[in-house]
Design a protein around this motif. Structure first.
Motif, PDB file in Angstrom:
ATOM      1  N   ASN A 188       0.829  -1.211   0.000  1.00 20.93           N
ATOM      2  CA  ASN A 188       0.000   0.000   0.000  1.00 20.93           C
ATOM      3  C   ASN A 188       0.860   1.258   0.000  1.00 20.93           C
ATOM      4  N   TYR A 192       0.262   3.947  -2.772  1.00 24.14           N
ATOM      5  CA  TYR A 192      -0.339   5.238  -2.454  1.00 24.14           C
ATOM      6  C   TYR A 192       0.702   6.335  -2.221  1.00 24.14           C
ATOM      7  N   GLY A 244      -1.397  10.010   1.816  1.00 24.07           N
ATOM      8  CA  GLY A 244      -1.989  10.076   3.155  1.00 24.07           C
ATOM      9  C   GLY A 244      -3.501   9.880   3.146  1.00 24.07           C
ATOM     10  N   MET A 245      -4.075   9.964   4.334  1.00 23.71           N
ATOM     11  CA  MET A 245      -5.527   9.747   4.470  1.00 23.71           C
ATOM     12  C   MET A 245      -6.101  10.774   5.442  1.00 23.71           C
ATOM     13  N   PHE A 249     -11.365   9.236   7.238  1.00 28.17           N
ATOM     14  CA  PHE A 249     -11.212   7.918   6.605  1.00 28.17           C
ATOM     15  C   PHE A 249     -10.503   6.926   7.546  1.00 28.17           C
ATOM     16  N   GLY A 270      -7.326  -1.573  -6.399  1.00 30.02           N
ATOM     17  CA  GLY A 270      -7.295  -2.202  -5.077  1.00 30.02           C
ATOM     18  C   GLY A 270      -8.639  -2.840  -4.786  1.00 30.02           C
ATOM     19  N   MET A 275      -6.746  -4.081   4.236  1.00 29.62           N
ATOM     20  CA  MET A 275      -6.618  -3.552   5.598  1.00 29.62           C
ATOM     21  C   MET A 275      -7.522  -4.284   6.575  1.00 29.62           C
TER      22      MET A 275
HETATM   23  P1  ADP Z   1      -6.788  -1.535  -1.436  1.00 36.39           P
HETATM   24  O1  ADP Z   1      -6.883  -2.848  -2.065  1.00 36.39           O
HETATM   25  O2  ADP Z   1      -7.757  -0.528  -1.937  1.00 36.39           O
HETATM   26  O3  ADP Z   1      -5.423  -0.984  -1.422  1.00 36.39           O
HETATM   27  P2  ADP Z   1      -6.728  -1.800   1.461  1.00 36.39           P
HETATM   28  O4  ADP Z   1      -7.755  -2.427   2.308  1.00 36.39           O
HETATM   29  O5  ADP Z   1      -5.378  -2.372   1.466  1.00 36.39           O
HETATM   30  O6  ADP Z   1      -7.330  -1.792   0.014  1.00 36.39           O
HETATM   31  O7  ADP Z   1      -6.643  -0.279   1.876  1.00 36.39           O
HETATM   32  C1  ADP Z   1      -7.841   0.454   2.070  1.00 36.39           C
HETATM   33  C2  ADP Z   1      -7.648   1.886   1.662  1.00 36.39           C
HETATM   34  O8  ADP Z   1      -6.833   2.557   2.619  1.00 36.39           O
HETATM   35  C3  ADP Z   1      -6.958   2.073   0.334  1.00 36.39           C
HETATM   36  O9  ADP Z   1      -7.844   1.973  -0.743  1.00 36.39           O
HETATM   37  C4  ADP Z   1      -6.407   3.499   0.488  1.00 36.39           C
HETATM   38  O10 ADP Z   1      -7.395   4.432   0.187  1.00 36.39           O
HETATM   39  C5  ADP Z   1      -6.098   3.584   1.987  1.00 36.39           C
HETATM   40  N1  ADP Z   1      -4.677   3.333   2.260  1.00 36.39           N
HETATM   41  C6  ADP Z   1      -4.115   2.206   2.736  1.00 36.39           C
HETATM   42  N2  ADP Z   1      -2.788   2.355   2.906  1.00 36.39           N
HETATM   43  C7  ADP Z   1      -2.489   3.619   2.529  1.00 36.39           C
HETATM   44  C8  ADP Z   1      -1.273   4.388   2.493  1.00 36.39           C
HETATM   45  N3  ADP Z   1      -0.071   3.886   2.860  1.00 36.39           N
HETATM   46  N4  ADP Z   1      -1.359   5.676   2.054  1.00 36.39           N
HETATM   47  C9  ADP Z   1      -2.555   6.206   1.688  1.00 36.39           C
HETATM   48  N5  ADP Z   1      -3.735   5.528   1.707  1.00 36.39           N
HETATM   49  C10 ADP Z   1      -3.708   4.243   2.124  1.00 36.39           C
END
Ligand code: ADP
Length: 588
Positions: A188, A192, A244-245, A249, A270, A275
């Motif tokens: 991730n 991201y 970032g988030m 969220f 994704g 997560m």
């Molecule tokens: P995905 O398959 O969409 O990556 P995850 O469940 O792994 O699904 O992550 C959920 C969401 O959390 C991602 O879609 C993204 O929006 C956010 N996210 C996770 N890790 C990060 C990161 N390191 N930086 C920014 N956003 C993140």
């Protein structure tokens, strides 16, 4: 589609029922009627909500399927690519082995991805179970690196993987699930973070703190504890400077199918499941996960998991304890780490920051007959590249001297260059004690077997022809004495000019080996070598020429290399080293 049709039907029927009910009830008292209307309105609202939920679920499912197909294709591409590389190098065993290793890792990753869906259903139904097996932390980190490093390189990220204090490399737990957790988090960070980002991963261990909720950990962790071996807390950090988030969220990040929907994430594929699975797995393992993030600045994930430890491998390493290992590295941190590991293995690290210092020290060590048992090359030197140093040392110390390279690079990418420079073993970064000491033990023990076997002492080289070029009578006598016991036929030249004449007059392929002094009257060794190499016959190009000098500095080595000499043999002549050269060059 089928779902929404069903839901549409369910939605329409009650509506007509409402109308019928209303007609039938006219004339009844208005309070009862109003009550019924309110009830029916509530039912309607509930059904509309159910319909919307079903539509959302349907849309999420379609989105999820298309995302899944992309995520499945990525490791599939790696597998297909590696299969074709392996097929086109089918006769090169190490290359094929490397490809197979990568195929294995990508397949395992693919498998875990496909299993995500199953995992979700197991989680939903509370049937998630964890395996318990002994595994090596070094292997785990290596496997993770094989998966995530190529992704990071593709996006031009600087991915730093650091290893802090490690109390125990042999652990017990569900290694596939652990890999899934770590690959997901690092994956991730790679996804991201805009291209060219900074991603820092750090792994370390500490004793499980008293306040840590070990009570909440599965009973299996406690049961599997080996008496006397304490569990450890595996701490993992991954930080990035990506998109970032938002605060809002972060409250939902561990919900299944939750993804940030913004311009920055619209093109990032994704499933939104990762997560949720990670959080669940960490909880099941009795660990904890924390996330800090700021939009536009980056994110940081902290995971801590208590793990049982397995006993150390019973097989003890055959290390040349007490001996010196030369460590060539100008960077403080990796040099310190290498030195600490070597000391733990009972070896004496000696650090050099400049290549020239290393060559000078080795030259003296060879002269004084106290060579180290190996050279460990790090990433950087003050004055030359590590491969340049490898080339000098290989020339100086002979083919058999162990030269190890500790590097972050993918061995398959640098193998050709590194092997040509004289490196004969590779230890991947991040550096683990077991890997470094294991490789060192393998190399040094082989060397020992190769050069010290009684067969070599009694080897018979009758039928081989050696040209000894030496102006000093005493040195001639010593060399002749050492060589004569081998049964080889030795011809002596008193200077370079005589050597050139003897070689020119010999039938093609007659000489098998030349020992060439460097400083001689009439014609020196450099010039004689140049003239021999320039002769228009195949053996002039192929013959192995060993330079003999009392001392060699980098410049001498460069000159002898430039003149066409193959290696350097320092005086006074060491019988062991001489045997090694003969064994290597005349054996076949
Ligand atoms: P995905 O398959 O969409 O990556 P995850 O469940 O792994 O699904 O992550 C959920 C969401 O959390 C991602 O879609 C993204 O929006 C956010 N996210 C996770 N890790 C990060 C990161 N390191 N930086 C920014 N956003 C993140």
């Amino acid at each position: 589609m089928a779902n929404s049709e069903i839901n549409q039907k369910q939605y329409h029927n009650p509506t007509s029922l409402t109308e019928q009910s209303m007609g039938k009830d006219i004339g009844e008292d208005s309070t009862g009627c109003l009550e019924r209307i309110r009830l029916l309105e509530q039912q309607n609202a509930a059904l509309e909500e159910a319909l919307q939920e079903a539509r959302d679920a349907n849309q999420a499912k379609s989105q999820f399927l298309s995302s899944m197909s992309h995520d499945i294709r990525t490791p599939m591409n790696a597998i297909v690519g590696m299969v074709s590389i392996a097929l086109s190098h089918i006769d090169e065993k190490p290359r094929v082995q490397d490809c197979l290793g990568k195929i294995q890792t990508a397949s395992a990753h693919l498998m875990s991805l496909v299993n995500d869906v199953l995992d979700m259903s197991r989680i939903d139904s509370g049937r998630m179970s964890l395996r318990e097996e002994a595994f090596s932390l070094a292997d785990l980190v290596h496997d993770i690196s094989v998966v995530v490093r190529p992704q990071a390189v593709q996006r031009n990220h600087n991915l730093q993987m650091e290893i802090g204090t490690i109390l125990q490399e042999n652990l017990v737990g569900d290694v596939l699930r652990l890999r899934q957790i770590l690959v997901n988090i690092i994956g991730n960070a790679v996804k991201y973070t805009p291209d060219g980002g900074e991603i820092r991963v750090r792994l370390s261990q500490c004793p499980v703190p008293a306040e840590f909720p070990m009570a909440g950990s599965p009973a299996s962790i406690r049961e599997s504890l080996v008496p006397g071996s304490e569990p450890v807390l595996l701490e993992f950090q991954c930080s990035d400077n990506g998109i970032g988030m938002s605060r809002e969220f972060l409250d939902r990040i561990f919900e299944p199918f939750e993804r940030v929907h913004s311009a920055a994430t619209s093109k990032i594929e994704g499933t939104g499941l990762g997560m949720s699975i990670v959080k669940n797995l960490v909880d099941r393992m009795g660990g904890r996960i924390q996330v800090e993030s700021r939009e536009g600045e980056g994110s940081r994930f902290d995971i801590a998991i208590p793990l049982a430890t397995a006993p150390q491998d019973a097989k003890s390493l055959n290390l040349p304890t007490g001996q010196t290992v030369l460590v060539a590295e100008s960077l403080e941190e990796p040099a310190g780490q290498m030195a600490a590991i070597l000391q733990d293995g009972g070896l004496q690290p000696l650090r050099m920051q400049a290549g020239l210092d290393a060559v000078t020290w080795l030259t003296e060590a060879q002269y004084e007959n106290h060579m180290p048992c190996a050279l460990l090359l790090g990433q950087e030197l003050e004055d030359m590249s590590v491969l340049e140093l490898a080339r000098h040392v290989r020339q100086l110390a002979g083919m058999d001297f162990p030269i190890l390279l500790v590097s972050e690079a993918d061995w398959a990418q640098i193998e050709f260059q590194a092997s040509r420079a004289g490196v004969n073993a590779f230890v991947p970064c991040p550096l683990f004690q077991s890997r470094l000491l294991g490789t060192l033990a393998d190399l040094t023990s082989h060397r020992h077997q190769d050069t010290g076997s009684p067969e070599d002492m009694e080897a018979d080289y009758s039928g081989c022809h050696i040209l000894l070029v030496e102006d000093n009578a005493l040195n001639q006598e010593i060399a002749l004495e050492l060589l004569s016991v081998t049964g080889a036929n030795v011809q002596v030249a008193d200077d370079g000019a005589q050597a050139v004449e003897l070689f020119a007059a010999s039938p093609e392929g007659y000489f098998d080996l030349i020992f060439m002094d460097v400083q001689m009257p009439v014609m020196d060794g450099y010039e004689a070598t140049r003239q021999i190499r320039a002769m228009p016959r195949q053996d002039a190009r192929d013959i192995w020429i060993v330079a003999m000098t009392a001392n060699a500095f980098v410049e001498d080595i460069r000159l002898s290399q430039k003149a066409g000499m193959n290696e350097h043999f320092s005086k006074p002549l060491d019988p062991g080293h001489l045997r090694e050269i003969l064994h290597r060059q005349l054996r076949n």
